[in-house]
Design an enzyme around this catalytic site. Structure first.
Site, PDB file in Angstrom:
ATOM      1  N   ARG A 148      10.998  -2.298  11.082  1.00 55.21           N
ATOM      2  CA  ARG A 148       9.568  -1.896  11.866  1.00 55.21           C
ATOM      3  C   ARG A 148      10.095  -2.922  13.187  1.00 55.21           C
ATOM      4  NH1 ARG A 148       5.239  -0.059   8.771  1.00 55.21           N
ATOM      5  NH2 ARG A 148       4.036  -1.690   9.766  1.00 55.21           N
ATOM      6  N   LYS A 151       1.166  -1.013  -0.128  1.00 51.79           N
ATOM      7  CA  LYS A 151      -0.167   0.291   0.053  1.00 51.79           C
ATOM      8  C   LYS A 151       0.511   1.453   0.299  1.00 51.79           C
ATOM      9  CE  LYS A 151      -2.163  -0.961   3.516  1.00 51.79           C
ATOM     10  NZ  LYS A 151      -1.378  -2.598   4.238  1.00 51.79           N
ATOM     11  N   ARG A 190      -9.663   0.543   9.122  1.00 53.74           N
ATOM     12  CA  ARG A 190      -9.279  -0.892   9.035  1.00 53.74           C
ATOM     13  C   ARG A 190     -10.367  -1.520   9.860  1.00 53.74           C
ATOM     14  NH1 ARG A 190      -3.300   0.174   8.422  1.00 53.74           N
ATOM     15  NH2 ARG A 190      -2.376  -1.668   9.246  1.00 53.74           N
ATOM     16  N   ARG A 213      -0.262  -9.576  13.340  1.00 52.91           N
ATOM     17  CA  ARG A 213      -1.047  -8.812  12.012  1.00 52.91           C
ATOM     18  C   ARG A 213      -1.922  -9.314  10.845  1.00 52.91           C
ATOM     19  NH1 ARG A 213       3.914  -5.251  10.398  1.00 52.91           N
ATOM     20  NH2 ARG A 213       2.469  -4.104   9.307  1.00 52.91           N
ATOM     21  N   ARG A 247      12.103  -6.559   4.404  1.00 59.13           N
ATOM     22  CA  ARG A 247      11.463  -4.399   4.299  1.00 59.13           C
ATOM     23  C   ARG A 247      12.235  -3.658   5.029  1.00 59.13           C
ATOM     24  NH1 ARG A 247       5.520  -2.277   5.956  1.00 59.13           N
ATOM     25  NH2 ARG A 247       5.970  -3.037   7.642  1.00 59.13           N
TER      26      ARG A 247
END
Ligand code: AP5
Length: 211
Positions: free
Chosen positions: A155, A13, A88, A166, A122
């Site tokens: 992160r 996203k 969400r 998640r 990431r």
């Protein structure tokens, strides 16, 4: 123009929001980035949000809805916004309908197995929020943000166990948001498997068809 970007954690996203922003010339409202900024500045919101985010759970609706409403008041949102990571929950989607109903909701579809791989590679800029992938989308200089020159980091919620939590939260609480927009005939689903550029093309095509 108000556009919602949906998709599992790590679906791409944030990566795609940058391209859409450049095309539509409206700002991105990323609730994840806003919350991380609040944590870094140690604001009251940041202190409340941190425990939820570190555990891979959603921050309560009332905190998020207030945050987005406030952000939409800023003059640069006068022509609209791209919502990345919001809504969400169905309650957030209903709230958004009441104060700034989006014209289109684009869902980037990526299977859970690919998500786990992406998150492992990431790298994120702690200053401007830009994201990279060590293999699929590397920065020009290893470990350095292309946009602001900051050293990239990992992160905390990209730890494998938190990623699985998640994903569980996404399937239970966020997937029903797709149905919310499908009922309004505003939902467009796009495969998120392929190169960043291929997905960008699919998104732009879906936007042309959907608007
Ligand atoms: P948030 O920051 O919104 O996280 P997220 O939705 O889990 O999404 P991510 O930012 O992790 O991923 P992304 O889809 O943007 O993917 P990206 O482009 O980085 O939220 C974090 C937390 O904040 C939540 O868990 C929650 O606690 C809280 N929160 C936020 N909003 C909330 C709300 N509305 N309500 C309640 N709580 C909220 O890409 C991922 C990786 O893949 C990158 O490395 C990227 O380079 C790479 N990549 C992208 N595209 C490709 C491709 N095509 N091929 C290969 N790699 C790719």
């Amino acid at each position: 123009m108000k556009l919602v970007l949906l998709g599992a954690p790590g679906a791409g996203k944030g990566t795609q929001a940058d391209f859409i922003k450049a095309a539509l010339k409206v700002p991105v409202i990323s609730t994840g980035n806003l919350l991380r900024e609040a944590i870094a500045r140690e604001t009251e919101l940041g202190q409340k949000a941190k425990q939820y985010m570190d555990g891979g759970n959603l921050v309560p609706d009332e905190l998020i809805i207030g945050l987005v409403k406030e952000k939409l008041q800023s003059p640069d949102c006068a022509s609209g916004a791209i919502f990345d990571g919001f809504p969400r929950t169905v309650a957030q989607a209903e709230a958004l309908d009441a104060f700034a109903a989006p014209e289109l909701a684009l869902s980037i579809e990526v299977p859970d197995e690919a998500i786990v791989h992406r998150m492992a590679g990431r790298r994120t800029c702690p200053r401007c929020g830009s994201t990279y992938h060590v293999v699929g989308n590397p920065p020009r200089v290893e470990g350095i943000c292309d946009k602001c020159g900051e050293t990239l980091g990992i992160r905390k919620d990209d730890a494998p166990a938190v990623v699985l939590q998640r994903l569980e939260v996404y399937h239970a609480q966020t997937e029903p948001v797709k149905e919310h927009y499908a009922r309004q005939n505003k939902l467009r689903e796009v495969s998120g498997i392929g190169s960043v550029e291929e997905i960008r093309e699919r998104i732009f095509q879906a936007m042309e068809e959907g608007l």
